[in-house]
Enzyme design. Structure first.
Site, PDB file in Angstrom:
ATOM      1  N   GLY A 142      -8.672  72.667  53.225  1.00 32.44           N
ATOM      2  CA  GLY A 142      -9.937  72.721  53.947  1.00 32.44           C
ATOM      3  C   GLY A 142     -10.736  71.428  53.989  1.00 32.44           C
ATOM      4  N   ASP A 168     -19.472  76.042  60.348  1.00 30.39           N
ATOM      5  CA  ASP A 168     -18.200  76.183  59.618  1.00 30.39           C
ATOM      6  C   ASP A 168     -17.032  76.528  60.547  1.00 30.39           C
ATOM      7  OD1 ASP A 168     -19.160  75.585  57.063  1.00 30.39           O
ATOM      8  OD2 ASP A 168     -19.739  77.668  56.667  1.00 30.39           O
ATOM      9  N   SER A 210     -20.764  68.295  45.483  1.00 30.58           N
ATOM     10  CA  SER A 210     -20.737  68.284  46.950  1.00 30.58           C
ATOM     11  C   SER A 210     -20.384  66.908  47.505  1.00 30.58           C
ATOM     12  CB  SER A 210     -22.100  68.706  47.506  1.00 30.58           C
ATOM     13  OG  SER A 210     -22.106  68.530  48.910  1.00 30.58           O
ATOM     14  N   ALA A 260     -12.332  88.952  53.850  1.00 26.71           N
ATOM     15  CA  ALA A 260     -13.354  89.631  54.653  1.00 26.71           C
ATOM     16  C   ALA A 260     -14.748  89.390  54.084  1.00 26.71           C
ATOM     17  CB  ALA A 260     -13.046  91.126  54.734  1.00 26.71           C
ATOM     18  N   GLY A 296     -17.953  86.304  53.259  1.00 28.06           N
ATOM     19  CA  GLY A 296     -18.773  85.414  54.076  1.00 28.06           C
ATOM     20  C   GLY A 296     -17.982  84.295  54.719  1.00 28.06           C
ATOM     21  N   LYS A 316     -26.107  80.672  51.634  1.00 30.64           N
ATOM     22  CA  LYS A 316     -25.967  80.698  53.098  1.00 30.64           C
ATOM     23  C   LYS A 316     -26.589  81.951  53.733  1.00 30.64           C
ATOM     24  CE  LYS A 316     -21.853  77.785  53.362  1.00 30.64           C
ATOM     25  NZ  LYS A 316     -20.480  77.632  53.884  1.00 30.64           N
ATOM     26  N   MET A 341      -8.784  77.400  53.449  1.00 31.63           N
ATOM     27  CA  MET A 341     -10.138  76.847  53.597  1.00 31.63           C
ATOM     28  C   MET A 341     -10.621  76.174  52.308  1.00 31.63           C
ATOM     29  SD  MET A 341     -11.675  79.735  56.230  1.00 31.63           S
ATOM     30  CE  MET A 341     -13.369  79.492  55.768  1.00 31.63           C
TER      31      MET A 341
HETATM   32  P1  ATR Z   1     -16.876  84.163  50.355  1.00 35.04           P
HETATM   33  O1  ATR Z   1     -18.290  83.939  50.799  1.00 35.04           O
HETATM   34  O2  ATR Z   1     -16.216  82.959  49.743  1.00 35.04           O
HETATM   35  O3  ATR Z   1     -16.047  84.767  51.429  1.00 35.04           O
HETATM   36  P2  ATR Z   1     -17.082  86.748  49.089  1.00 35.04           P
HETATM   37  O4  ATR Z   1     -18.006  87.239  50.149  1.00 35.04           O
HETATM   38  O5  ATR Z   1     -17.315  87.114  47.674  1.00 35.04           O
HETATM   39  O6  ATR Z   1     -16.980  85.172  49.111  1.00 35.04           O
HETATM   40  O7  ATR Z   1     -15.597  87.212  49.503  1.00 35.04           O
HETATM   41  C1  ATR Z   1     -14.507  86.894  48.721  1.00 35.04           C
HETATM   42  C2  ATR Z   1     -13.225  87.257  49.489  1.00 35.04           C
HETATM   43  O8  ATR Z   1     -12.108  86.865  48.695  1.00 35.04           O
HETATM   44  C3  ATR Z   1     -13.076  88.746  49.724  1.00 35.04           C
HETATM   45  O9  ATR Z   1     -12.338  88.927  50.920  1.00 35.04           O
HETATM   46  C4  ATR Z   1     -12.261  89.184  48.503  1.00 35.04           C
HETATM   47  O10 ATR Z   1     -11.537  90.382  48.681  1.00 35.04           O
HETATM   48  P3  ATR Z   1     -12.254  91.831  48.454  1.00 35.04           P
HETATM   49  O11 ATR Z   1     -13.158  92.024  49.626  1.00 35.04           O
HETATM   50  O12 ATR Z   1     -11.146  92.804  48.422  1.00 35.04           O
HETATM   51  O13 ATR Z   1     -13.004  91.689  47.149  1.00 35.04           O
HETATM   52  C5  ATR Z   1     -11.325  88.018  48.393  1.00 35.04           C
HETATM   53  N1  ATR Z   1     -10.720  87.826  47.075  1.00 35.04           N
HETATM   54  C6  ATR Z   1     -11.308  87.314  45.968  1.00 35.04           C
HETATM   55  N2  ATR Z   1     -10.423  87.222  44.950  1.00 35.04           N
HETATM   56  C7  ATR Z   1      -9.228  87.676  45.440  1.00 35.04           C
HETATM   57  C8  ATR Z   1      -7.915  87.829  44.880  1.00 35.04           C
HETATM   58  N3  ATR Z   1      -7.626  87.481  43.633  1.00 35.04           N
HETATM   59  N4  ATR Z   1      -6.949  88.321  45.691  1.00 35.04           N
HETATM   60  C9  ATR Z   1      -7.217  88.669  46.965  1.00 35.04           C
HETATM   61  N5  ATR Z   1      -8.432  88.558  47.543  1.00 35.04           N
HETATM   62  C10 ATR Z   1      -9.421  88.055  46.781  1.00 35.04           C
END
Ligand code: ATR
Length: 274
Positions: free
Chosen positions: A239, A102, A15, A128, A130, A66, A215
């Site tokens: 980001g 954020d 961090s 979509a 967090g 979070k 980000m």
């Molecule tokens: P965060 O808190 O970082 O948003 P999360 O809640 O696990 O973590 O969400 C990860 C996001 O990255 C989701 O939108 C996920 O898509 P899905 O909802 O379809 O799972 C997206 N994501 C992760 N790996 C991906 C990839 N290789 N290609 C496209 N989207 C990806």
């Protein structure tokens, strides 16, 4: 004794928050100590309780705590309530106040540091989870012409869009459903860059003068930013600016004073020697 602050995460050693807040404190003449604290995956609330007992005044919260921090709070800011997640805690008199800086950090980085207003712009938010959820209300507050959430799983994007529909119209869809549209601002809030993956975006989503914002930050351009550059995006940003600006906003919550960020951001961009 100086006021005590910390960032809780797991992992947390990487961090930059201790460095950032220590720099803010030095620049604004405030007496505070800021530590990185590793909380066990099943021991976040205990770690926070111990920190409060030791006199902790406030904390930042990072992955994966979070949402748990959100549930721990006795009072929430409106933007934290909307985000369903908390990255900033303030402790006083038995109260745990939770905020989420954020989205404000993202907006400030785009509008102030990059000098690109969001008002009247067409925004495509990718993801979509967090990270996406945390920035939607602050983006809508800038009054863009449109906000579309696109996600690998279109159902999750639709659910998220409906959670903000009372604020402004929010569209949603799969990546493929953006075919035929172009956007002024494209924000990658997926975790795809973490695994080195690029997103299956149709050619043409990047308007020529657009901003592509990832980000994520770290080692050079992300796959999303390389993809955007190859499609002719005029502005690329990672980001790091959002990181510094969300910290400045947290500092404001705790100390009632917004620190200047430009010099620190330039030093961080210059690399590890800074
Ligand atoms: P965060 O808190 O970082 O948003 P999360 O809640 O696990 O973590 O969400 C990860 C996001 O990255 C989701 O939108 C996920 O898509 P899905 O909802 O379809 O799972 C997206 N994501 C992760 N790996 C991906 C990839 N290789 N290609 C496209 N989207 C990806």
């Amino acid at each position: 004794m100086s006021d005590l602050y910390a960032v809780f995460g797991n992992p947390v050693a990487h961090s930059k928050s201790p460095l950032i807040h220590t720099a803010f404190a030095a620049a604004s003449g405030q007496d505070l100590t800021y530590q990185a604290r590793l909380a066990p995956l099943d021991g976040f609330s205990r770690a926070v309780a111990e920190f409060v007992a030791a006199g902790g005044k406030g904390a930042n919260v990072t992955v994966p705590f979070k949402e748990e921090a959100f549930r721990l709070c006795t009072r929430l800011s409106e933007r934290a309530a909307r985000a369903g997640a908390v990255n900033t805690l303030a402790f006083s008199g038995g109260e745990i106040f939770g905020d989420n800086t954020d989205g404000a950090g993202l907006v400030r980085d785009i509008t102030d540091n990059l000098g690109l207003p969001l008002h009247g712009k067409r925004i495509l938010l990718l993801g979509a989870g967090g990270a996406a959820r945390g920035v939607i209300a602050p983006l809508l507050a800038e009054k863009p012409a449109a906000l579309l959430i696109a996600n690998r799983s279109a159902e999750k994007a639709a659910l998220l869009a409906s959670a903000f529909a009372d604020l402004a119209p929010v569209e949603s869809g799969s990546f493929g459903e953006t075919e035929g549209q172009s956007f002024d601002v494209l924000i990658n809030a997926t975790a795809a860059s973490l695994s080195g993956a690029s997103l299956p975006l149709p050619a043409g989503v990047f308007a020529p003068a657009c901003l592509a914002y990832d980000m994520m930050y770290g080692q050079g351009d992300t796959p999303f930013l390389r993809q955007a550059a190859a499609q002719g995006a005029a502005h690329l940003a990672d980001g790091l600016g959002m990181l510094v600006e969300q910290a400045a906003e947290a500092f404001l919550v705790w100390r009632g004073q917004r620190p200047a960020t430009a010099n620190l951001l330039a030093e961080l961009r210059a690399g590890p020697a800074a």
